[in-house]
Design a protein around this motif. Structure first.
Motif, PDB file in Angstrom:
ATOM      1  N   ALA A   1      -4.690   3.095   4.753  1.00 16.17           N
ATOM      2  CA  ALA A   1      -4.773   2.371   3.472  1.00 16.17           C
ATOM      3  C   ALA A   1      -6.182   1.859   3.175  1.00 16.17           C
TER       4      ALA A   1
ATOM      5  N   THR B   1      -3.477   2.832   9.431  1.00 13.62           N
ATOM      6  CA  THR B   1      -3.937   1.607   8.773  1.00 13.62           C
ATOM      7  C   THR B   1      -4.267   0.527   9.797  1.00 13.62           C
TER       8      THR B   1
ATOM      9  N   LEU C   1      -1.373  -1.376  -3.979  1.00 10.46           N
ATOM     10  CA  LEU C   1      -2.576  -0.607  -3.644  1.00 10.46           C
ATOM     11  C   LEU C   1      -2.217   0.875  -3.534  1.00 10.46           C
ATOM     12  N   PRO C   2      -2.625   1.690  -4.505  1.00 11.06           N
ATOM     13  CA  PRO C   2      -2.375   3.122  -4.352  1.00 11.06           C
ATOM     14  C   PRO C   2      -3.323   3.714  -3.323  1.00 11.06           C
ATOM     15  N   LYS C   3      -2.810   4.630  -2.528  1.00 10.66           N
ATOM     16  CA  LYS C   3      -3.650   5.288  -1.526  1.00 10.66           C
ATOM     17  C   LYS C   3      -3.319   6.773  -1.509  1.00 10.66           C
ATOM     18  N   THR C   4      -4.237   7.574  -0.979  1.00 16.75           N
ATOM     19  CA  THR C   4      -3.985   9.018  -0.922  1.00 16.75           C
ATOM     20  C   THR C   4      -4.042   9.559   0.500  1.00 16.75           C
TER      21      THR C   4
ATOM     22  N   GLU D   1     -11.109   4.945   1.187  1.00 17.85           N
ATOM     23  CA  GLU D   1     -11.468   5.055  -0.233  1.00 17.85           C
ATOM     24  C   GLU D   1     -10.580   4.204  -1.145  1.00 17.85           C
ATOM     25  N   THR D   2     -10.288   2.994  -0.675  1.00 19.57           N
ATOM     26  CA  THR D   2      -9.550   2.021  -1.496  1.00 19.57           C
ATOM     27  C   THR D   2     -10.320   0.693  -1.445  1.00 19.57           C
ATOM     28  N   PRO D   3      -9.959  -0.257  -2.329  1.00 16.08           N
ATOM     29  CA  PRO D   3     -10.642  -1.562  -2.289  1.00 16.08           C
ATOM     30  C   PRO D   3     -10.068  -2.507  -1.237  1.00 16.08           C
ATOM     31  N   LEU D   4      -9.210  -2.031  -0.343  1.00 18.50           N
ATOM     32  CA  LEU D   4      -8.521  -2.939   0.580  1.00 18.50           C
ATOM     33  C   LEU D   4      -9.469  -3.827   1.387  1.00 18.50           C
TER      34      LEU D   4
ATOM     35  N   ASP E   1       1.477   5.527  -0.946  1.00 18.35           N
ATOM     36  CA  ASP E   1       1.007   6.851  -1.324  1.00 18.35           C
ATOM     37  C   ASP E   1       1.153   7.034  -2.827  1.00 18.35           C
TER      38      ASP E   1
ATOM     39  N   ALA F   1       0.859  -1.187   0.000  1.00 13.70           N
ATOM     40  CA  ALA F   1       0.000   0.000   0.000  1.00 13.70           C
ATOM     41  C   ALA F   1       0.892   1.233   0.000  1.00 13.70           C
TER      42      ALA F   1
END
Ligand SMILES: [Zn+2]
Length: 180
Positions: A104, A136, A97-100, A107-110, A53, A51
Motif C-alpha cells: 500500500a 504493506t 487509499l486506492p492502490k495498484t 506509489e501512493t501518498p500513504l 486494490d 487501502a
C-alpha cells in the motif's frame, strides 16, 4: 495521532462468495472483528485507512491473478458493513487509499499521510496475510514504523500461507503480535 489502522483489501472481490478472488470463509470471518477494530480506532482518535486494490482493466497484475478490483466497479468497493462505516465516517481521520500493487506504500501518498499525522505505529489487518498485508507490513518496516499485527484480523487463501506470513512478520519484521 500516533497509531494508524491499515485495513488492506477488504473489498467485495476478495471477500464476497461471488467476488473475483475470494478468501472464502476465512475472509468473511474477519469482517466483523475488523469493523470492531475500526470503530475502536475511530473512537480512540487513531488514523484509519482503507487501502484497497483499484486496478486498471489492463493491469499487468492480471497476468498473475484473475481480473479483480477494477477501479469503479462493485468488486473494488469495500465489503459491507465496512463500506457503510466508511461512507458514514469518511473524514481527515478515516480515508480510502486506492492502490495498484500489493504494498500500500507503493506509489501512493500513504507514507506522506502517516508523516503528516505523526504516526509511529501501524496495525496491519485484512487480506491476504501473505500477499498485500505482508507487503504493506514490509513497506512499513522499511520506513521505520513499528508494525503491529493481530492474526485474528487477517486471512489468506490458505491457512498455511496465513501462518507462514504471520511468523515472517513476527520474526523478520519484529511485528508486535496482539493475539494468537
Ligand atoms: Zn490486485
Amino acid at each position: 495521532m500516533q497509531r494508524a489502522l491499515l485495513v488492506i483489501d477488504m473489498t467485495y472481490d476478495f471477500i464476497a462468495d461471488d467476488g473475483a478472488l475470494p478468501c472464502g470463509e476465512a475472509g468473511q470471518k474477519i469482517v466483523n472483528p475488523i469493523l470492531q477494530a475500526v470503530q475502536t480506532a475511530h473512537q480512540n482518535g487513531d488514523f484509519v485507512i482503507f487501502a484497497c486494490d483499484a486496478h486498471a482493466i489492463d493491469d499487468k497484475e492480471f497476468q498473475l491473478w484473475p481480473v479483480h478490483c477494477v477501479a469503479g466497479t462493485k468488486g473494488a468497493q469495500l465489503i459491507e458493513p465496512l463500506n457503510q462505516f466508511y461512507a458514514t465516517y469518511e473524514s481527515d481521520q478515516v480515508r480510502y487509499l486506492p492502490k495498484t500493487k500489493y504494498d500500500a506504500f507503493f506509489e501512493t501518498p500513504l507514507a506522506m499521510w502517516l508523516q503528516e499525522k505523526g504516526v509511529q505505529e501501524v496495525l496491519v489487518c485484512g487480506v491476504c496475510t501473505s500477499i498485500c498485508c505482508y507487503a504493506t507490513a514490509l513497506g512499513a518496516y522499511y520506513r521505520g514504523y513499528q508494525v503491529v499485527i493481530d492474526p485474528a484480523l487477517m486471512a489468506d487463501l490458505t491457512p498455511e500461507a496465513h501462518e507462514f506470513a504471520v511468523l515472517q512478520m513476527e520474526n523478520v519484521l519484529k511485528a508486535q503480535r496482539l493475539s494468537n
